[in-house]
Write a protein that holds these residues in place. Structure first.
Motif: not given
Length: 275
Positions: A141, A25, A133-134, A106, A77, A227, A28, A129, A189
């Motif tokens: 974005w 992450f 993600g990748p 997260s 991170s 993940d 990224f 947050h 999530q």
């Protein structure tokens, strides 16, 4: 303070940004920050020297040397589960200046509590947050949500410049408290990851007669298992609202099963079904 209200000078500001925890992450995010012209330094438990050299950024094996490299912003991170251990091991006395610390985990209440407890008082704190993600952000974005909570901000110009990293890429900037984030994240999530993990345990796979709805379920499963289980564990252990959502899911499954059994019984009983 809205990031869109920043002056043009803050929008063009080149920042010295350090990153603690240089996993996928962070890598990224780094690619976009490099593209924007920011100076990036990284440190991590694993050795990413070669990767950082290829990216054209400095990698520090020694945390003290990393802190002495005069970063204006330091992004945390790490994994959710390792956050406390990592932050407690940081030699903050090596910092050369009051620094803006930014977490990108997260969950939000947990890093807020840990960092407020351990960070030096002179350091600012921004909890964020990026809700992508990748995979979801691989094509840019634009219209992806970036949540943030300005916990302790005295250098508003620096904070605004950091937020511009995301607003300038077209993110939907959402200011929200850490508590409200965790309430909503538990219902979205965490629930999504839970359903995906359940489908994985069921060994759900595509079939020749898949409906569109089933194809989406397979996508949820595949996205969730990409993940790590540590991430899923962190979403459960360090979001105080997640346990209730797990209970709600269990109750909902039982209620659904009960309704089906009751309906089946009605149809099998000619006296009941007659009336």
């Amino acid at each position: 303070m809205s990031p869109s209200s920043s002056s043009s000078s803050s929008q063009q500001r080149t920042m010295r940004i350090g990153i603690i925890g240089f996993g996928p992450f962070a890598q990224f995010l780094t690619k976009t920050m490099i593209k924007q012209g920011h100076i990036i330094r990284a440190t991590s438990r694993s050795d990413y020297s070669d990767l950082c050299a290829n990216l054209g950024i400095l990698f520090f094996r020694d945390m003290g040397a990393f802190l002495e490299s005069d970063n204006e912003v330091i992004i945390i991170s790490t994994s959710i589960l390792s956050l406390s251990r990592v932050v407690e091991s940081i030699p903050f006395h090596c910092l050369k200046r009051p620094t803006l610390f930014v977490d990108v985990l997260s969950v939000k209440e947990h890093p807020k509590d840990v960092l407020l407890r351990i960070l030096p008082e002179e350091c600012d704190l921004l909890c964020t947050h990026p809700m992508f993600g990748p995979q979801s952000g691989k094509d840019g974005w634009t219209d992806l949500t970036f949540m943030y909570d300005m916990i302790r901000i005295r250098d508003k110009s620096l904070c605004s410049s950091f937020l511009q990293i995301f607003s300038s890429e077209g993110c939907k900037m959402l200011e929200m408290t850490c508590e409200e984030h965790d309430k909503l994240a538990a219902r979205s999530q965490f629930l999504t990851h839970t359903i995906g993990r359940i489908l994985s345990e069921m060994e759900v796979e595509p079939t020749p007669i898949d409906t569109k709805g089933f194809q989406k379920l397979v996508q949820v499963k595949e996205s969730s298992v990409r993940d790590s289980f540590d991430l899923f564990s962190g979403l459960f252990i360090h979001n105080r609202f997640a346990r209730q959502q797990m209970k709600n899911l269990e109750v909902a499954v039982e209620k659904t099963k009960q309704k089906l059994e009751e309906r089946s019984k009605e149809l099998q009983d000619p006296i009941i079904s007659k009336f």
